[in-house]
Design a protein around this motif. Structure first.
Motif, PDB file in Angstrom:
ATOM      1  N   LEU A  61       0.966  -1.202  -0.094  1.00 34.17           N
ATOM      2  CA  LEU A  61      -0.113  -0.008   0.131  1.00 34.17           C
ATOM      3  C   LEU A  61       0.789   1.368  -0.174  1.00 34.17           C
ATOM      4  O   LEU A  61       1.915   1.227   0.962  1.00 34.17           O
ATOM      5  CB  LEU A  61      -0.841  -0.042   1.169  1.00 34.17           C
ATOM      6  N   LEU A  62       0.401   2.153  -0.600  1.00 36.76           N
ATOM      7  CA  LEU A  62       1.218   3.509  -0.860  1.00 36.76           C
ATOM      8  C   LEU A  62       0.194   4.653  -0.621  1.00 36.76           C
ATOM      9  O   LEU A  62      -1.092   4.659  -1.122  1.00 36.76           O
ATOM     10  CB  LEU A  62       1.628   3.635  -2.392  1.00 36.76           C
ATOM     11  N   PHE A  63       0.522   5.593   0.413  1.00 35.19           N
ATOM     12  CA  PHE A  63      -0.068   6.542   0.701  1.00 35.19           C
ATOM     13  C   PHE A  63       0.678   7.988   0.684  1.00 35.19           C
ATOM     14  O   PHE A  63       1.660   8.153   1.046  1.00 35.19           O
ATOM     15  CB  PHE A  63      -0.846   6.661   2.128  1.00 35.19           C
ATOM     16  N   TRP A  64      -0.079   8.967   0.086  1.00 38.21           N
ATOM     17  CA  TRP A  64       0.656  10.386   0.067  1.00 38.21           C
ATOM     18  C   TRP A  64       0.036  10.909   1.392  1.00 38.21           C
ATOM     19  O   TRP A  64      -0.917  10.585   2.081  1.00 38.21           O
ATOM     20  CB  TRP A  64      -0.220  11.307  -0.912  1.00 38.21           C
ATOM     21  N   ASN A  65       1.145  11.412   1.966  1.00 37.82           N
ATOM     22  CA  ASN A  65       0.837  11.955   3.437  1.00 37.82           C
ATOM     23  C   ASN A  65       1.131  13.490   3.469  1.00 37.82           C
ATOM     24  O   ASN A  65       2.364  13.971   3.390  1.00 37.82           O
ATOM     25  CB  ASN A  65       1.947  11.304   4.324  1.00 37.82           C
ATOM     26  N   ASP A  66       0.111  13.900   3.606  1.00 36.27           N
ATOM     27  CA  ASP A  66       0.313  15.773   3.723  1.00 36.27           C
ATOM     28  C   ASP A  66       0.882  16.086   5.178  1.00 36.27           C
ATOM     29  O   ASP A  66       1.008  17.278   5.370  1.00 36.27           O
ATOM     30  CB  ASP A  66      -1.106  16.470   3.413  1.00 36.27           C
ATOM     31  N   ARG A  67       0.849  15.147   6.127  1.00 32.56           N
ATOM     32  CA  ARG A  67       1.359  15.362   7.298  1.00 32.56           C
ATOM     33  C   ARG A  67       0.764  16.329   7.996  1.00 32.56           C
ATOM     34  O   ARG A  67       1.283  17.392   8.593  1.00 32.56           O
ATOM     35  CB  ARG A  67       2.953  15.924   7.257  1.00 32.56           C
ATOM     36  N   GLU A  68      -0.537  16.260   8.093  1.00 31.15           N
ATOM     37  CA  GLU A  68      -1.546  17.069   8.832  1.00 31.15           C
ATOM     38  C   GLU A  68      -1.269  16.910  10.546  1.00 31.15           C
ATOM     39  O   GLU A  68      -0.847  15.900  10.827  1.00 31.15           O
ATOM     40  CB  GLU A  68      -3.016  16.543   8.571  1.00 31.15           C
ATOM     41  N   ASP A  70      -3.113  16.638  12.998  1.00 31.31           N
ATOM     42  CA  ASP A  70      -3.954  15.742  13.637  1.00 31.31           C
ATOM     43  C   ASP A  70      -3.649  14.154  13.174  1.00 31.31           C
ATOM     44  O   ASP A  70      -4.525  13.301  13.358  1.00 31.31           O
ATOM     45  CB  ASP A  70      -5.315  15.892  13.773  1.00 31.31           C
ATOM     46  N   GLY A  71      -2.859  14.170  11.985  1.00 33.07           N
ATOM     47  CA  GLY A  71      -2.702  13.064  11.380  1.00 33.07           C
ATOM     48  C   GLY A  71      -1.571  12.154  11.892  1.00 33.07           C
ATOM     49  O   GLY A  71      -0.924  12.395  12.876  1.00 33.07           O
ATOM     50  N   VAL A  72      -0.679  11.510  10.586  1.00 33.31           N
ATOM     51  CA  VAL A  72       0.607  10.932  11.095  1.00 33.31           C
ATOM     52  C   VAL A  72       1.700  11.679  10.451  1.00 33.31           C
ATOM     53  O   VAL A  72       2.559  11.236   9.744  1.00 33.31           O
ATOM     54  CB  VAL A  72       0.719   9.460  10.317  1.00 33.31           C
ATOM     55  N   HIS A  73       1.843  13.159  10.914  1.00 32.62           N
ATOM     56  CA  HIS A  73       2.953  14.022  10.489  1.00 32.62           C
ATOM     57  C   HIS A  73       4.188  13.574  10.812  1.00 32.62           C
ATOM     58  O   HIS A  73       5.147  13.999  10.133  1.00 32.62           O
ATOM     59  CB  HIS A  73       2.519  15.488  11.267  1.00 32.62           C
ATOM     60  N   PHE A  74       4.283  12.531  11.822  1.00 38.42           N
ATOM     61  CA  PHE A  74       5.698  12.088  12.178  1.00 38.42           C
ATOM     62  C   PHE A  74       6.279  10.830  11.203  1.00 38.42           C
ATOM     63  O   PHE A  74       7.363  10.416  11.634  1.00 38.42           O
ATOM     64  CB  PHE A  74       5.679  11.792  13.632  1.00 38.42           C
ATOM     65  N   LEU A  75       5.277  10.439  10.257  1.00 40.65           N
ATOM     66  CA  LEU A  75       5.779   9.764   9.231  1.00 40.65           C
ATOM     67  C   LEU A  75       5.927  10.172   8.110  1.00 40.65           C
ATOM     68  O   LEU A  75       5.574  11.243   7.428  1.00 40.65           O
ATOM     69  CB  LEU A  75       4.646   8.422   9.258  1.00 40.65           C
ATOM     70  N   ASP A  76       6.849   9.371   6.885  1.00 46.66           N
ATOM     71  CA  ASP A  76       7.252   9.698   5.829  1.00 46.66           C
ATOM     72  C   ASP A  76       5.989  10.075   4.860  1.00 46.66           C
ATOM     73  O   ASP A  76       4.972   9.622   4.884  1.00 46.66           O
ATOM     74  CB  ASP A  76       8.137   8.647   4.968  1.00 46.66           C
ATOM     75  N   CYS A  77       6.453  10.926   3.853  1.00 46.15           N
ATOM     76  CA  CYS A  77       5.660  11.209   2.423  1.00 46.15           C
ATOM     77  C   CYS A  77       6.564  10.755   1.303  1.00 46.15           C
ATOM     78  O   CYS A  77       7.621  11.319   1.182  1.00 46.15           O
ATOM     79  CB  CYS A  77       5.283  12.356   2.482  1.00 46.15           C
ATOM     80  N   PRO A  78       6.118   9.801   0.468  1.00 43.01           N
ATOM     81  CA  PRO A  78       4.853   9.024   0.667  1.00 43.01           C
ATOM     82  C   PRO A  78       5.080   7.743   1.676  1.00 43.01           C
ATOM     83  O   PRO A  78       6.472   7.442   1.924  1.00 43.01           O
ATOM     84  CB  PRO A  78       4.807   8.276  -0.661  1.00 43.01           C
ATOM     85  N   LEU A  79       4.052   7.420   2.394  1.00 36.30           N
ATOM     86  CA  LEU A  79       4.130   6.243   3.380  1.00 36.30           C
ATOM     87  C   LEU A  79       3.999   5.077   2.671  1.00 36.30           C
ATOM     88  O   LEU A  79       2.695   4.662   2.038  1.00 36.30           O
ATOM     89  CB  LEU A  79       3.163   6.639   4.296  1.00 36.30           C
ATOM     90  N   ILE A  80       4.860   3.855   2.949  1.00 37.54           N
ATOM     91  CA  ILE A  80       4.685   2.638   2.520  1.00 37.54           C
ATOM     92  C   ILE A  80       4.097   1.633   3.701  1.00 37.54           C
ATOM     93  O   ILE A  80       4.647   1.872   4.760  1.00 37.54           O
ATOM     94  CB  ILE A  80       5.920   2.033   1.907  1.00 37.54           C
ATOM     95  N   ILE A  81       3.127   0.930   3.312  1.00 32.73           N
ATOM     96  CA  ILE A  81       2.454   0.131   4.160  1.00 32.73           C
ATOM     97  C   ILE A  81       2.631  -1.382   3.719  1.00 32.73           C
ATOM     98  O   ILE A  81       2.261  -1.746   2.652  1.00 32.73           O
ATOM     99  CB  ILE A  81       1.168   0.429   4.738  1.00 32.73           C
TER     100      ILE A  81
END
Length: 181
Positions: A61-68, A70-81
């Motif tokens: 799974l691949l996610f774009w992370n805008d690093r909000e 209240d989200g998972v701002h402490f994880l990479d962008c893009p985020l691999i799961i």
């Protein structure tokens, strides 16, 4: 945003009912995880089962992370799961392989959903836990989410809090306690 624990439980039961069909189990787990993570503020689903150019590696799974905030701002962008549907604890070599995959993609962090957990002992950093702490020493953070973690989720903020706790615990594992306390 609330999550329905009954829905999560029934999806996990459906995965278990697939028995010796690892491909189908994996796809169903990926669908569950993509649905849950898509609700996290700032995460945007970008694809599943993505093969590299040489068709030698796959990203579940691949996610774009805008690093909000209240989200998972402490994880990479893009985020691999990565998703592992096995009910047995994940071997250390699987964690090492995921760490290498993240590093090869220039990622510093990723999430590994392992329904059966991780082999070894977290306190003594053995087996899979050793490979997680070794990866951290090399600049790669792997945060593990288990079946029990998924079953405990009632809101998306629970997931964000879980990932924060896992990051803190992994970081603490690298710190030597003074006086053996």
């Amino acid at each position: 945003m609330t999550l329905d624990p009954v829905w999560i439980s029934s999806e996990l039961d459906a995965i278990d009912s697939l028995g010796d069909k690892p491909l189908e189990k994996g796809r169903r787990l990926e669908a569950l995880i993509s649905a849950i993570f898509s609700l996290v503020s700032g995460l945007e689903y970008d694809g599943a089962d993505l093969l590299n150019f040489y068709k030698t590696e796959e990203i579940d799974l691949l996610f774009w992370n805008d690093r909000e905030r209240d989200g998972v701002h402490f994880l990479d962008c893009p985020l691999i799961i990565e998703c592992k549907s096995s009910s047995t604890p994940l071997a250390g070599r699987d964690l090492r392989y995921f760490a290498t995959t993240l590093a090869d993609k220039g990622r510093r962090s990723g999430v590994l959903v392992a329904l059966g957990g991780v082999a070894g002992n977290e306190r003594s950093a053995s087996a899979g836990f050793y490979h997680m702490t070794a990866a951290l020493g090399g600049g790669v953070t792997i945060l593990v989410v288990t079946r029990e973690d998924l079953l405990a989720l009632t809101t998306v903020l629970d997931l964000v809090a879980l990932l924060k706790r896992r990051l803190l615990a992994l970081t603490r594992s690298q710190i030597l306690e003074a006086g053996g306390a």
